[in-house]
Design a protein around this motif. Structure first.
Motif, short mmCIF file in Angstrom:
data_model
loop_
_atom_site.label_atom_id
_atom_site.label_comp_id
_atom_site.label_asym_id
_atom_site.label_seq_id
_atom_site.Cartn_x
_atom_site.Cartn_y
_atom_site.Cartn_z
N GLY A 94 0.78 -1.24 0.00
CA GLY A 94 0.00 0.00 0.00
C GLY A 94 0.80 1.28 0.00
N ALA A 95 2.14 1.19 -0.08
CA ALA A 95 2.94 2.42 -0.20
C ALA A 95 2.69 3.04 -1.57
CB ALA A 95 4.42 2.10 -0.02
N ASP A 96 2.78 4.35 -1.64
CA ASP A 96 2.53 5.06 -2.90
C ASP A 96 3.81 5.45 -3.62
OD1 ASP A 96 -0.59 5.82 -2.85
OD2 ASP A 96 0.21 5.90 -0.82
N ASP A 97 4.90 5.58 -2.88
CA ASP A 97 6.18 5.94 -3.48
C ASP A 97 7.28 5.59 -2.48
OD1 ASP A 97 8.04 6.93 -5.23
OD2 ASP A 97 7.44 9.03 -5.09
N TYR A 98 8.52 5.60 -2.93
CA TYR A 98 9.63 5.30 -2.02
C TYR A 98 10.86 6.09 -2.44
CZ TYR A 98 11.21 2.22 -5.78
OH TYR A 98 11.61 1.74 -6.99
N MET A 99 11.72 6.34 -1.47
CA MET A 99 13.00 6.98 -1.73
C MET A 99 14.07 6.20 -0.99
SD MET A 99 12.08 11.06 -1.47
CE MET A 99 13.69 11.51 -2.14
N VAL A 100 15.21 6.00 -1.64
CA VAL A 100 16.33 5.27 -1.04
C VAL A 100 17.31 6.26 -0.46
CG1 VAL A 100 18.22 3.66 -1.46
CG2 VAL A 100 16.03 3.33 -2.63
N LYS A 101 17.70 6.03 0.80
CA LYS A 101 18.68 6.90 1.45
C LYS A 101 20.05 6.71 0.83
CE LYS A 101 16.34 6.23 5.91
NZ LYS A 101 16.51 5.70 7.28
N PRO A 102 20.87 7.77 0.78
CA PRO A 102 20.56 9.16 1.14
C PRO A 102 19.78 9.85 0.03
CG PRO A 102 22.80 9.02 0.35
CD PRO A 102 22.28 7.61 0.37
N PHE A 103 19.04 10.89 0.37
CA PHE A 103 18.25 11.61 -0.62
C PHE A 103 18.27 13.10 -0.30
CE2 PHE A 103 15.44 9.79 2.63
CZ PHE A 103 14.93 10.95 3.20
N ASP A 104 17.86 13.89 -1.28
CA ASP A 104 17.80 15.34 -1.12
C ASP A 104 16.45 15.70 -0.51
OD1 ASP A 104 17.35 18.19 -1.73
OD2 ASP A 104 19.19 18.03 -2.92
N LEU A 105 16.45 16.51 0.54
CA LEU A 105 15.20 16.88 1.20
C LEU A 105 14.27 17.66 0.29
CD1 LEU A 105 16.56 17.90 4.72
CD2 LEU A 105 15.36 15.80 4.09
N ARG A 106 14.84 18.36 -0.68
CA ARG A 106 13.99 19.08 -1.63
C ARG A 106 13.20 18.11 -2.49
NH1 ARG A 106 18.60 22.55 -4.37
NH2 ARG A 106 19.52 20.47 -4.22
N GLU A 107 13.83 16.99 -2.86
CA GLU A 107 13.12 15.98 -3.64
C GLU A 107 12.04 15.33 -2.80
OE1 GLU A 107 13.80 11.83 -6.15
OE2 GLU A 107 15.53 12.83 -5.22
N LEU A 108 12.30 15.11 -1.53
CA LEU A 108 11.30 14.53 -0.64
C LEU A 108 10.03 15.37 -0.63
CD1 LEU A 108 10.57 12.47 1.71
CD2 LEU A 108 11.42 14.25 3.25
N GLU A 109 10.19 16.69 -0.47
CA GLU A 109 9.02 17.54 -0.43
C GLU A 109 8.32 17.59 -1.79
OE1 GLU A 109 7.08 21.74 0.27
OE2 GLU A 109 9.20 21.69 -0.27
N ALA A 110 9.10 17.59 -2.87
CA ALA A 110 8.51 17.61 -4.21
C ALA A 110 7.69 16.35 -4.46
CB ALA A 110 9.61 17.74 -5.26
N ARG A 111 8.18 15.21 -3.99
CA ARG A 111 7.43 13.96 -4.18
C ARG A 111 6.14 13.97 -3.36
NH1 ARG A 111 10.73 8.56 -5.52
NH2 ARG A 111 12.56 9.44 -6.52
N LEU A 112 6.18 14.56 -2.17
CA LEU A 112 4.96 14.68 -1.37
C LEU A 112 3.94 15.55 -2.09
CD1 LEU A 112 6.45 15.07 2.22
CD2 LEU A 112 5.04 13.17 1.38
N ARG A 113 4.38 16.64 -2.68
CA ARG A 113 3.46 17.50 -3.43
C ARG A 113 2.86 16.73 -4.60
NH1 ARG A 113 7.62 21.50 -3.04
NH2 ARG A 113 8.08 21.19 -5.26
#
Length: 224
Positions: A94-113
């Motif tokens: 049921g996850a909608d997306d994933y990011m593998v560490k390490p990642f850029d915090l700007r990308e994290l927020e962009a993916r949430l949007r």
């Protein structure tokens, strides 16, 4: 957005929490799966940022429990595990997306949007309501092309009401989505934000209506 962050690493959790709050989101930070599930049982979230490697119940168990309890909020998984089998398992649970560490915090927020745009069918971060335009990426708004200055909470309030255009949002839900549990706010904090926002929307197509004893509703006169 009102975001539930589930991360046991204090440094990473603090970095994500700070980044999202600075961007104008309301964040509650759970340090383990049990705390996350306890908060989900009595609150509503726009999105969940979930680490997989957690003490006690791991992220897989948390996703399973969230979906089993009827939580429909988008879940963005963050993980140090890059194996394809793990990614497939996350998405299947049921996850909608994933990011593998390490990642850029700007990308994290962009993916949430991006995740938040999906239910509304938006393909960009800009939404239009008559002569009022709302840009979720830059947290800015304009009326007939003229920018208006909105505080962080004023923008959040407008975003919530417009996401449920024509529907009444009860005061308690608005308070929960706009203010974190750690915020020291007065009982009339919501009314103050509504009053300020109304003045700034005077020339717009959108009106904020008080539903006495219940909450507030945004109406677009251009769609009537």
């Amino acid at each position: 957005m009102r975001i539930l962050l589930v991360e046991d690493n204090p440094d990473l959790g603090d970095a994500i929490d700070t980044k999202l709050r600075t961007a104008g989101h309301s964040v509650e930070w759970a340090r383990d799966g049990e705390q996350a599930l306890a908060w989900d049982s009595h609150d509503t979230w726009d999105a969940v940022v979930l680490d997989i490697m957690l003490p006690g119940q791991d992220g897989f168990a948390v996703i399973r429990a969230l979906r089993g309890a009827g939580c429909e909020a988008p879940v963005l998984v963050i993980t140090a595990r890059s194996e394809i089998e793990d990614k497939i398992d996350m998405l299947d649970l049921g996850a909608d997306d994933y990011m593998v560490k390490p990642f850029d915090l700007r990308e994290l927020e962009a993916r949430l949007r991006a995740l938040m745009r999906r239910p509304s069918g938006l393909t960009t971060s800009v939404a239009h309501y008559g002569n009022l335009s709302l840009d979720l990426a830059s947290t800015s708004a304009s009326i007939a092309g003229v920018p208006i200055e909105l505080g962080r909470r004023e923008f959040r309030l407008l975003e919530i009401l417009l996401a449920h255009l024509g529907k009444t949002i009860v005061k308690e839900r608005l308070m929960n989505q706009m203010f974190s549990q750690s915020d020291d706010v007065s009982p009339n904090a919501l009314e103050l934000q509504v009053s300020r926002l109304r003045k700034k929307l005077t020339d717009s197509s959108v009106e904020i209506v008080t539903i006495r004893g219940v909450g507030y509703q945004a109406r677009n006169h251009d769609s009537i």
